[in-house]
Design an enzyme around this catalytic site. Structure first.
Site, PDB file in Angstrom:
ATOM      1  N   ASP A   1       1.771   9.007  -9.738  1.00  0.00           N
ATOM      2  CA  ASP A   1       1.081   7.847 -10.295  1.00  0.00           C
ATOM      3  C   ASP A   1       1.939   6.582 -10.163  1.00  0.00           C
ATOM      4  O   ASP A   1       3.169   6.652 -10.138  1.00  0.00           O
ATOM      5  CB  ASP A   1       0.760   8.125 -11.771  1.00  0.00           C
ATOM      6  CG  ASP A   1      -0.258   7.155 -12.329  1.00  0.00           C
ATOM      7  OD1 ASP A   1      -1.036   6.571 -11.537  1.00  0.00           O
ATOM      8  OD2 ASP A   1      -0.282   6.961 -13.562  1.00  0.00           O
ATOM      9  N   GLY A   2       1.259   5.436 -10.098  1.00  0.00           N
ATOM     10  CA  GLY A   2       1.961   4.153 -10.140  1.00  0.00           C
ATOM     11  C   GLY A   2       1.953   3.350  -8.848  1.00  0.00           C
ATOM     12  O   GLY A   2       2.617   2.321  -8.763  1.00  0.00           O
ATOM     13  N   ASN A   3       1.192   3.804  -7.856  1.00  0.00           N
ATOM     14  CA  ASN A   3       1.127   3.052  -6.588  1.00  0.00           C
ATOM     15  C   ASN A   3       0.569   1.644  -6.790  1.00  0.00           C
ATOM     16  O   ASN A   3       1.057   0.679  -6.204  1.00  0.00           O
ATOM     17  CB  ASN A   3       0.198   3.759  -5.592  1.00  0.00           C
ATOM     18  CG  ASN A   3       0.736   5.093  -5.132  1.00  0.00           C
ATOM     19  OD1 ASN A   3       1.898   5.399  -5.352  1.00  0.00           O
ATOM     20  ND2 ASN A   3      -0.115   5.881  -4.496  1.00  0.00           N
TER      21      ASN A   3
ATOM     22  N   ARG B   1       0.520  -0.253  -9.518  1.00  0.00           N
ATOM     23  CA  ARG B   1       1.460  -1.141 -10.224  1.00  0.00           C
ATOM     24  C   ARG B   1       2.634  -1.532  -9.328  1.00  0.00           C
ATOM     25  O   ARG B   1       3.143  -2.643  -9.404  1.00  0.00           O
ATOM     26  CB  ARG B   1       1.966  -0.448 -11.504  1.00  0.00           C
ATOM     27  CG  ARG B   1       0.975  -0.572 -12.658  1.00  0.00           C
ATOM     28  CD  ARG B   1       1.265   0.417 -13.750  1.00  0.00           C
ATOM     29  NE  ARG B   1       0.826   1.760 -13.381  1.00  0.00           N
ATOM     30  CZ  ARG B   1       1.161   2.855 -14.037  1.00  0.00           C
ATOM     31  NH1 ARG B   1       1.966   2.772 -15.079  1.00  0.00           N
ATOM     32  NH2 ARG B   1       0.691   4.018 -13.659  1.00  0.00           N
ATOM     33  N   TRP B   2       3.051  -0.630  -8.476  1.00  0.00           N
ATOM     34  CA  TRP B   2       4.138  -0.908  -7.532  1.00  0.00           C
ATOM     35  C   TRP B   2       3.730  -2.083  -6.637  1.00  0.00           C
ATOM     36  O   TRP B   2       4.514  -3.007  -6.397  1.00  0.00           O
ATOM     37  CB  TRP B   2       4.402   0.344  -6.691  1.00  0.00           C
ATOM     38  CG  TRP B   2       5.571   0.269  -5.766  1.00  0.00           C
ATOM     39  CD1 TRP B   2       6.847   0.672  -6.049  1.00  0.00           C
ATOM     40  CD2 TRP B   2       5.582  -0.218  -4.414  1.00  0.00           C
ATOM     41  NE1 TRP B   2       7.658   0.464  -4.945  1.00  0.00           N
ATOM     42  CE2 TRP B   2       6.903  -0.086  -3.932  1.00  0.00           C
ATOM     43  CE3 TRP B   2       4.610  -0.750  -3.565  1.00  0.00           C
ATOM     44  CZ2 TRP B   2       7.276  -0.453  -2.635  1.00  0.00           C
ATOM     45  CZ3 TRP B   2       4.975  -1.126  -2.289  1.00  0.00           C
ATOM     46  CH2 TRP B   2       6.301  -0.980  -1.831  1.00  0.00           C
TER      47      TRP B   2
ATOM     48  N   ARG C   1      -3.453  -3.247  -3.776  1.00  0.00           N
ATOM     49  CA  ARG C   1      -3.203  -1.869  -4.227  1.00  0.00           C
ATOM     50  C   ARG C   1      -3.080  -0.900  -3.051  1.00  0.00           C
ATOM     51  O   ARG C   1      -2.324   0.060  -3.097  1.00  0.00           O
ATOM     52  CB  ARG C   1      -4.344  -1.405  -5.152  1.00  0.00           C
ATOM     53  CG  ARG C   1      -4.351  -2.106  -6.505  1.00  0.00           C
ATOM     54  CD  ARG C   1      -5.540  -1.638  -7.349  1.00  0.00           C
ATOM     55  NE  ARG C   1      -5.483  -0.216  -7.626  1.00  0.00           N
ATOM     56  CZ  ARG C   1      -4.803   0.347  -8.629  1.00  0.00           C
ATOM     57  NH1 ARG C   1      -4.122  -0.423  -9.464  1.00  0.00           N
ATOM     58  NH2 ARG C   1      -4.794   1.639  -8.806  1.00  0.00           N
TER      59      ARG C   1
ATOM     60  N   THR D   1     -10.880  14.099  -9.516  1.00  0.00           N
ATOM     61  CA  THR D   1     -12.354  14.034  -9.501  1.00  0.00           C
ATOM     62  C   THR D   1     -12.837  12.740 -10.159  1.00  0.00           C
ATOM     63  O   THR D   1     -13.973  12.334  -9.962  1.00  0.00           O
ATOM     64  CB  THR D   1     -12.960  15.245 -10.256  1.00  0.00           C
ATOM     65  OG1 THR D   1     -12.260  15.408 -11.503  1.00  0.00           O
ATOM     66  CG2 THR D   1     -12.835  16.527  -9.456  1.00  0.00           C
TER      67      THR D   1
ATOM     68  N   ASN E   1     -11.164   9.793  -9.736  1.00  0.00           N
ATOM     69  CA  ASN E   1     -10.722   8.633  -8.949  1.00  0.00           C
ATOM     70  C   ASN E   1     -11.835   7.996  -8.104  1.00  0.00           C
ATOM     71  O   ASN E   1     -11.679   6.876  -7.615  1.00  0.00           O
ATOM     72  CB  ASN E   1      -9.508   8.973  -8.072  1.00  0.00           C
ATOM     73  CG  ASN E   1      -8.221   9.123  -8.843  1.00  0.00           C
ATOM     74  OD1 ASN E   1      -7.347   9.931  -8.490  1.00  0.00           O
ATOM     75  ND2 ASN E   1      -8.049   8.344  -9.911  1.00  0.00           N
TER      76      ASN E   1
ATOM     77  N   ARG F   1     -13.110   4.332  -8.791  1.00  0.00           N
ATOM     78  CA  ARG F   1     -12.418   3.114  -8.358  1.00  0.00           C
ATOM     79  C   ARG F   1     -13.278   2.320  -7.380  1.00  0.00           C
ATOM     80  O   ARG F   1     -14.205   2.865  -6.783  1.00  0.00           O
ATOM     81  CB  ARG F   1     -11.086   3.496  -7.714  1.00  0.00           C
ATOM     82  CG  ARG F   1     -10.176   4.153  -8.737  1.00  0.00           C
ATOM     83  CD  ARG F   1      -8.830   4.444  -8.164  1.00  0.00           C
ATOM     84  NE  ARG F   1      -7.992   5.037  -9.196  1.00  0.00           N
ATOM     85  CZ  ARG F   1      -6.679   5.072  -9.188  1.00  0.00           C
ATOM     86  NH1 ARG F   1      -6.024   4.549  -8.175  1.00  0.00           N
ATOM     87  NH2 ARG F   1      -6.006   5.623 -10.173  1.00  0.00           N
TER      88      ARG F   1
ATOM     89  N   ARG G   1       0.404  11.856 -19.973  1.00  0.00           N
ATOM     90  CA  ARG G   1      -0.855  12.608 -20.025  1.00  0.00           C
ATOM     91  C   ARG G   1      -1.039  13.374 -18.730  1.00  0.00           C
ATOM     92  O   ARG G   1      -0.427  13.047 -17.710  1.00  0.00           O
ATOM     93  CB  ARG G   1      -2.048  11.687 -20.299  1.00  0.00           C
ATOM     94  CG  ARG G   1      -2.213  10.563 -19.308  1.00  0.00           C
ATOM     95  CD  ARG G   1      -3.513   9.767 -19.568  1.00  0.00           C
ATOM     96  NE  ARG G   1      -3.562   8.573 -18.728  1.00  0.00           N
ATOM     97  CZ  ARG G   1      -3.262   7.337 -19.142  1.00  0.00           C
ATOM     98  NH1 ARG G   1      -2.925   7.106 -20.394  1.00  0.00           N
ATOM     99  NH2 ARG G   1      -3.317   6.318 -18.300  1.00  0.00           N
TER     100      ARG G   1
HETATM  101  C1  IPE Z   1      -3.862  10.664 -12.039  1.00  0.00           C
HETATM  102  O1  IPE Z   1      -3.619   9.306 -11.996  1.00  0.00           O
HETATM  103  C2  IPE Z   1      -4.431  11.119 -10.734  1.00  0.00           C
HETATM  104  C3  IPE Z   1      -3.516  11.112  -9.598  1.00  0.00           C
HETATM  105  C4  IPE Z   1      -2.265  10.768  -9.616  1.00  0.00           C
HETATM  106  C5  IPE Z   1      -4.075  11.569  -8.361  1.00  0.00           C
HETATM  107  P1  IPE Z   1      -4.668   8.242 -12.565  1.00  0.00           P
HETATM  108  O2  IPE Z   1      -4.077   6.913 -12.347  1.00  0.00           O
HETATM  109  O3  IPE Z   1      -6.009   8.492 -11.988  1.00  0.00           O
HETATM  110  O4  IPE Z   1      -4.703   8.624 -14.115  1.00  0.00           O
HETATM  111  P2  IPE Z   1      -5.136   7.777 -15.382  1.00  0.00           P
HETATM  112  O5  IPE Z   1      -6.428   7.100 -15.043  1.00  0.00           O
HETATM  113  O6  IPE Z   1      -4.036   6.789 -15.633  1.00  0.00           O
HETATM  114  O7  IPE Z   1      -5.219   8.778 -16.487  1.00  0.00           O
HETATM  115  C1  IPE Z   2      -1.705   6.971  -8.071  1.00  0.00           C
HETATM  116  O1  IPE Z   2      -1.464   5.617  -8.237  1.00  0.00           O
HETATM  117  C2  IPE Z   2      -2.526   7.270  -6.842  1.00  0.00           C
HETATM  118  C3  IPE Z   2      -3.899   7.737  -7.139  1.00  0.00           C
HETATM  119  C4  IPE Z   2      -4.387   7.973  -8.313  1.00  0.00           C
HETATM  120  C5  IPE Z   2      -4.758   7.959  -6.001  1.00  0.00           C
HETATM  121  P1  IPE Z   2      -2.490   4.665  -8.980  1.00  0.00           P
HETATM  122  O2  IPE Z   2      -3.409   4.082  -7.974  1.00  0.00           O
HETATM  123  O3  IPE Z   2      -3.154   5.342 -10.114  1.00  0.00           O
HETATM  124  O4  IPE Z   2      -1.500   3.547  -9.510  1.00  0.00           O
HETATM  125  P2  IPE Z   2      -1.545   2.795 -10.892  1.00  0.00           P
HETATM  126  O5  IPE Z   2      -1.534   3.834 -11.968  1.00  0.00           O
HETATM  127  O6  IPE Z   2      -2.798   1.983 -10.912  1.00  0.00           O
HETATM  128  O7  IPE Z   2      -0.306   1.966 -10.892  1.00  0.00           O
HETATM  129 MG    MG Z   3      -2.729   5.509 -12.093  1.00  0.00          MG
END
Ligand code: IPE
Ligand code: IPE
Ligand code: MG
Length: 239
Positions: free
Chosen positions: A19-21, A23-24, A32, A65, A67, A70, A193
């Site tokens: 997670d965090g791509n 925000r990075w 994004r 499931t 995602n 978005r 979580r």
């Molecule tokens: C969890 O990250 C799913 C993956 C890393 C693939 P999310 O960014 O979807 O989770 P939430 O929405 O913060 O719970």
């Molecule tokens: C995780 O990074 C990658 C996927 C869920 C596909 P995010 O896209 O959830 O990154 P943040 O949480 O918005 O920073």
């Molecule tokens: Mg995320």
């Protein structure tokens, strides 16, 4: 570098919520999708590293499931990255003898991606190194529902006695059938979580959360998680 000879206890199965791509990218005023691109590059690098540490099974959460909620633009960017990286990583992963398997509902992907998934599994099927499960369109609730439907069908069509159903009957119908439960689940990006990741399997997993965003989660960060794991006292309900 951590490896089999470092005197540390290496978990057999590690799960990572990457997670965090987003925000990075935001921190750098980039779209994004650029964050996802760097995240995908990191996936390739860190997987190879982890395969050398003695970890037997690595499960990476790539797309949930949920995602699909978005914006279409982001989902499309992710799907193109999956396609690109599936092809690219085949070569790298062959060098490291990594066996790739996809878990989740593949039927939702477009035919081209499904074909690539099948190809990557096929070329890797006889490899003897680390097993890499890529969780894509994966959600635990979905996985459990799927298992329940299979069991219900076995009761209805194959004379399975409901009284005789065991935990093993559930486990053998999960995507992770036959695999050990994850010993350690790492989440990057600072949240505490599971976001629908391995809910059944993680009953006794050790959870490790780091503020580090996924594209920055490098080898030393993985080593830190392993050190911390080595401090944990796993009791499994005992004393
Ligand atoms: C969890 O990250 C799913 C993956 C890393 C693939 P999310 O960014 O979807 O989770 P939430 O929405 O913060 O719970
Ligand atoms: C995780 O990074 C990658 C996927 C869920 C596909 P995010 O896209 O959830 O990154 P943040 O949480 O918005 O920073
Ligand atoms: Mg995320």
């Amino acid at each position: 570098m951590i490896d089999k000879d470092s005197g540390l206890h290496i978990p057999e199965h590690v799960g990572i919520i990457m997670d965090g791509n987003g925000r990075w990218a935001k921190k750098r005023a980039l779209p994004r999708s650029v964050g996802h691109k760097f995240g995908a590059q990191n996936f390739r690098k860190i997987t190879r590293y982890i395969s050398k540490t003695g970890v037997k099974v690595l499960t990476l959460y790539a797309f949930s499931t949920e995602n699909w909620k978005r914006p279409l633009e982001e989902v499309s960017a992710l799907m193109s990255l999956f396609k690109q990286y599936l092809v690219d990583s085949l070569t790298d992963f062959r060098e490291d003898d990594i066996k790739v398997v996809f878990i989740g509902d593949k039927s939702a992907f477009d035919p081209k991606l499904r074909e690539l998934i099948q190809e990557s599994e096929e070329v890797a099927k006889d490899r003897k190194g680390m097993l890499l499960n890529i969780a894509m369109n994966y959600g635990s609730r979905d996985e459990i529902l799927r298992a329940v439907k299979m069991i219900a069908n076995d009761v209805k069509e194959h004379g399975l006695d409901p009284e005789s159903i065991t935990q093993n009957d559930i486990e053998s119908r999960l995507y992770t059938a036959g695999l050990p439960d994850p010993d350690l689940i790492i989440r990057t990006g600072g949240e505490f979580r599971l976001s629908n990741f391995l809910l059944y399997q993680s009953a006794y997993s050790e959870f490790y959360s780091t503020e580090t965003l996924w594209p920055d989660f490098h080898e030393e960060e993985f080593d830190k998680a392993i050190m911390e794991y080595n401090q944990r006292n796993r009791r499994f309900g005992g004393v």
